[in-house]
Design an enzyme around this catalytic site. Structure first.
Site, PDB file in Angstrom:
ATOM      1  N   GLY A 206      38.433 -26.809  13.619  1.00 47.31           N
ATOM      2  CA  GLY A 206      38.903 -27.163  12.330  1.00 47.31           C
ATOM      3  C   GLY A 206      39.470 -28.435  12.557  1.00 47.31           C
ATOM      4  N   PRO A 207      40.186 -29.178  11.601  1.00 51.60           N
ATOM      5  CA  PRO A 207      40.655 -30.654  11.483  1.00 51.60           C
ATOM      6  C   PRO A 207      41.834 -30.837  12.577  1.00 51.60           C
ATOM      7  CG  PRO A 207      40.116 -30.064   9.044  1.00 51.60           C
ATOM      8  CD  PRO A 207      40.307 -28.583   9.795  1.00 51.60           C
ATOM      9  N   PRO A 208      42.888 -31.285  12.634  1.00 52.45           N
ATOM     10  CA  PRO A 208      43.540 -31.676  13.799  1.00 52.45           C
ATOM     11  C   PRO A 208      45.099 -31.007  12.930  1.00 52.45           C
ATOM     12  CG  PRO A 208      42.514 -33.838  13.950  1.00 52.45           C
ATOM     13  CD  PRO A 208      42.464 -33.104  12.728  1.00 52.45           C
ATOM     14  N   THR A 210      46.209 -28.153  12.353  1.00 53.58           N
ATOM     15  CA  THR A 210      45.611 -27.010  11.395  1.00 53.58           C
ATOM     16  C   THR A 210      45.737 -25.483  12.241  1.00 53.58           C
ATOM     17  OG1 THR A 210      43.666 -27.181  12.355  1.00 53.58           O
ATOM     18  CG2 THR A 210      43.943 -27.527   9.297  1.00 53.58           C
ATOM     19  N   LYS A 212      45.302 -24.242  15.946  1.00 55.95           N
ATOM     20  CA  LYS A 212      43.806 -23.903  16.350  1.00 55.95           C
ATOM     21  C   LYS A 212      44.597 -23.755  17.865  1.00 55.95           C
ATOM     22  CE  LYS A 212      41.495 -27.579  16.283  1.00 55.95           C
ATOM     23  NZ  LYS A 212      41.871 -28.546  15.638  1.00 55.95           N
ATOM     24  N   THR A 213      45.141 -24.581  18.438  1.00 54.85           N
ATOM     25  CA  THR A 213      45.779 -23.807  19.695  1.00 54.85           C
ATOM     26  C   THR A 213      46.604 -23.093  19.166  1.00 54.85           C
ATOM     27  OG1 THR A 213      45.240 -26.224  20.233  1.00 54.85           O
ATOM     28  CG2 THR A 213      47.313 -24.769  22.034  1.00 54.85           C
ATOM     29  N   HIS A 427      52.672 -52.025 -12.669  1.00 58.48           N
ATOM     30  CA  HIS A 427      51.513 -51.881 -12.273  1.00 58.48           C
ATOM     31  C   HIS A 427      51.565 -50.286 -11.475  1.00 58.48           C
ATOM     32  CE1 HIS A 427      48.392 -52.146  -8.450  1.00 58.48           C
ATOM     33  NE2 HIS A 427      48.854 -50.852  -8.021  1.00 58.48           N
ATOM     34  N   GLU A 428      52.692 -49.434 -11.791  1.00 56.97           N
ATOM     35  CA  GLU A 428      53.041 -47.955 -11.092  1.00 56.97           C
ATOM     36  C   GLU A 428      52.670 -47.602 -12.951  1.00 56.97           C
ATOM     37  OE1 GLU A 428      52.528 -47.098  -8.351  1.00 56.97           O
ATOM     38  OE2 GLU A 428      52.825 -48.763  -6.961  1.00 56.97           O
ATOM     39  N   ASP A 504      44.039 -49.222  -3.714  1.00 59.10           N
ATOM     40  CA  ASP A 504      43.765 -48.779  -4.944  1.00 59.10           C
ATOM     41  C   ASP A 504      41.867 -48.961  -4.769  1.00 59.10           C
ATOM     42  OD1 ASP A 504      45.958 -48.311  -5.952  1.00 59.10           O
ATOM     43  OD2 ASP A 504      45.912 -49.984  -7.581  1.00 59.10           O
TER      44      ASP A 504
END
Length: 608
Positions: A206-208, A210, A212-213, A427-428, A504
């Protein structure tokens, strides 16, 4: 779980180190120090000191003359000259002098005593210690002398403290697989009665961040058996054969304490695919070969269950991941909405919360975050409460901490000019207005023009009501249009463009390319994959798998798709120019507005 400490090294080990330091000092350091104390002079100075009777002792060789002053406080050195009367003059000056013959027996004896004898003593001590260690280890490899080749695995025993399955949330499927392993260790008869046997190995992928350890630690907390924990990088040594020796020693200890669990974190450090070159004999490959042998050798590993974790499963050797070694792959993916909510509650157990904190809303805002990032969000909220002088965490603290994790802290000292502030406001609002006027876009949660430490001068936060597993072509096109909304607003209002749309542009281009090369959302290419994903858990880098001519066509279609959505965004803003101006003016004055305020103004409400 409580770690079992390794026994201390014998005292003789430290005596050997001290002796080695002394020998190295006599061989290397002492001659350098003596050499630095000798002053080199010419032969004339030597003759003058003899005439002044300022000579103490003299040592003459075939190549140089060493002499001291009358008080024997300074050592001088000069070259040898033809001087038949030197002996008479030295005798007359009262100096003591001698002639040293190079290569005589005394010099050989000095070399023997200074170098050979200490070396022989050190080798003898090493042989004695190696023999004793081998005897104590029951015939283990003598390469483990001095600790080299010995496993550094931490051994844990059962303890009432530590992490348990109740401390891990959001990974129910992974916990179910691991709980079955713990149950087998507690009640093996229940499984053997049916004829079932537990997997020899479980691979957590899995991704870092998440967990596991943390899941492995939870297994250690639940199991009433010894638990060995080691990182894959700890097998890597400078000397060839040391890693394989560590693997042998680890499994030897595990077999002695079976039933037990062995956890290897970041197994890709030693388990990468072999290159297939004939004659390869490097340290990593030897270590991998030894690991493969130990996992299903002739002796078997009854009662020894292997847990391993990695975020690069595609790089592992197929011989390592096949059934019989790692029989079960346990995905530990990013948590869904319900999982994020449960993880937030777990990490908030020890946090004092104000009334009315809604973790469901926080979980929706934190879409796409890992368990580690959610833990960081809760901690940042607690730190913010302390900075504000409060003893409890509010909903606002948690919402602000999400922005801190995603975009960084507010830059309080950053001052934008009036014209820049207006450009950022339009812009926002351009992003938010394009998103709001499209039917299949996520609702706007918050808009701000306060600069952040990540470099963003402002941002628009959109929050889905629920997690989506599938996205339609229309929804992806709407995302691209929303990305281009900021630049479109600048073009319509100011008639010029700025550098503020760089991120963007990057996101819109990446999404458009994925639609064409990976999602099959182009009529001409149909369902043909033009791109593959590498390291899906580490950034998801991609590489094209098509000809150069096809790449040119892909580039043209990416440009056309982004340009089409850019024109759509400009059309939406031009049709709603009045709302664009009112919203931008309100954001310019307030600097931060919520999604409710945005929708109220958009629907014709009064400015608050």
């Amino acid at each position: 779980m409580e770690e079992v400490k390794s026994p201390k090294k014998p005292l003789l080990y430290y005596y050997g180190i001290v002796l080695l330091v002394i020998i190295l000092f006599n061989i290397i350091i002492q001659p350098i120090l003596l050499q630095s104390q000798i002053i080199e002079v010419d032969y004339g100075t030597f003759m003058e000191m003899i005439a002044e009777e300022n000579i103490g002792s003299v040592e003459v060789t075939d190549e140089r003359i060493l002499f001291t002053d009358k008080d024997n406080t300074t050592i001088y050195k000069t070259g040898v000259m033809y001087d038949p009367t030197l002996t008479e003059r030295l005798y007359a000056s009262g100096a003591t002098f001698t002639k040293v013959i190079e290569g005589n027996s005394s010099t050989v004896l000095n070399v023997f005593l200074s170098y050979i004898v200490p070396l022989l003593i050190f080798i003898g001590i090493g042989q004695y210690m190696s023999k004793k260690i081998t005897e104590q280890a029951g015939g283990r490899n003598a390469l483990q002398f001095g600790g080299m080749g010995k496993s550094n695995a931490k051994v844990y025993v059962q303890s009432t403290e530590g992490i348990h399955f109740s401390d891990v949330a959001g990974e129910d499927e992974a916990k179910e697989s691991l709980a079955e392993i713990v149950d087998y260790l507690h009640n093996p008869d229940k499984y053997t009665e049916v004829g079932a046997s537990m997997p020899k190995g479980l691979l957590l992928v899995g991704p870092p961040g998440t967990g596991k350890t943390m899941l492995a630690k939870a297994v250690a907390g639940e199991a009433e058996v010894p638990f060995f924990s080691i990182s894959g990088s700890e097998f890597v040594e400078m000397f060839v054969g040391m890693g394989a020796s560590k693997v042998r020693d680890l499994f030897r200890q595990a077999k002695e304490k079976a039933p037990c669990i062995v956890f290897i974190d970041e197994i890709d450090a030693i388990g990468k695919k072999r290159d297939g070159q004939i004659g390869g004999n490097d340290e990593r490959e030897q270590t991998l070969n030894q690991l493969l042998t130990e996992m299903d050798g002739f002796e078997g590993n009854n009662g020894v269950i292997i847990l391993a974790a990695t975020n690069r499963p595609e790089s592992l050797d197929p011989a390592l991941t096949r059934p019989g070694r790692f029989d079960r792959r346990v995905p530990v993916e990013l948590p869904d909405l319900k999982g994020r909510e449960e993880i937030l509650k777990v990490h908030a157990r020890n946090i004092k919360l104000a009334d009315g904190v809604d973790f469901h809303t926080i979980a929706r805002m934190a879409s796409g975050t890992s368990g580690a990032e959610l833990a960081n969000i809760v901690n940042e909220a607690a730190l913010r409460a302390v900075r504000d002088g409060r003893k409890y965490v509010t909903q606002a603290d948690l919402e602000e901490s999400i922005e801190v994790v995603i975009a960084g802290y507010q830059k309080k000292n950053a001052i934008m000019s009036d014209s820049e502030k207006k450009v950022v406001s339009y812009h926002e609002i351009g992003h938010a207005l394009v998103a709001a006027m499209q039917t299949n876009s996520a609702p706007v949660q918050k808009i701000t023009i306060i600069p952040r430490t990540s470099g963003a001068l402002g941002y628009t936060m959109q929050v889905e009501t629920n997690d989506k597993c599938l996205l339609t072509k229309e929804e992806l096109e709407n995302k691209i249009a929303t990305y281009t909304g900021g630049r479109a607003a600048e073009e319509i209002v100011f008639g010029q463009i700025t550098t503020g749309a760089s991120n963007d542009i990057e996101q819109a281009t990446k999404l458009a390319r994925a639609m064409i090369t990976r999602y099959g959302m182009n009529e001409e290419f149909d369902m043909v994959a033009m791109e593959t994903v590498n390291n899906q858990y580490l950034g998801g880098d991609t590489s094209l798998t098509c000809s150069a001519d096809t790449q040119k066509e892909i580039d043209k279609k990416v440009v056309a798709l982004v340009k089409e959505q850019h024109e759509k965004a400009k059309s939406i803003l031009q049709k709603n120019r009045e709302a664009l101006d009112r919203l931008a003016q309100f954001l310019y004055e307030k600097e931060t507005i919520t999604g409710e305020e945005f929708m109220g103004i958009l629907k014709g409400g009064t400015l608050q």
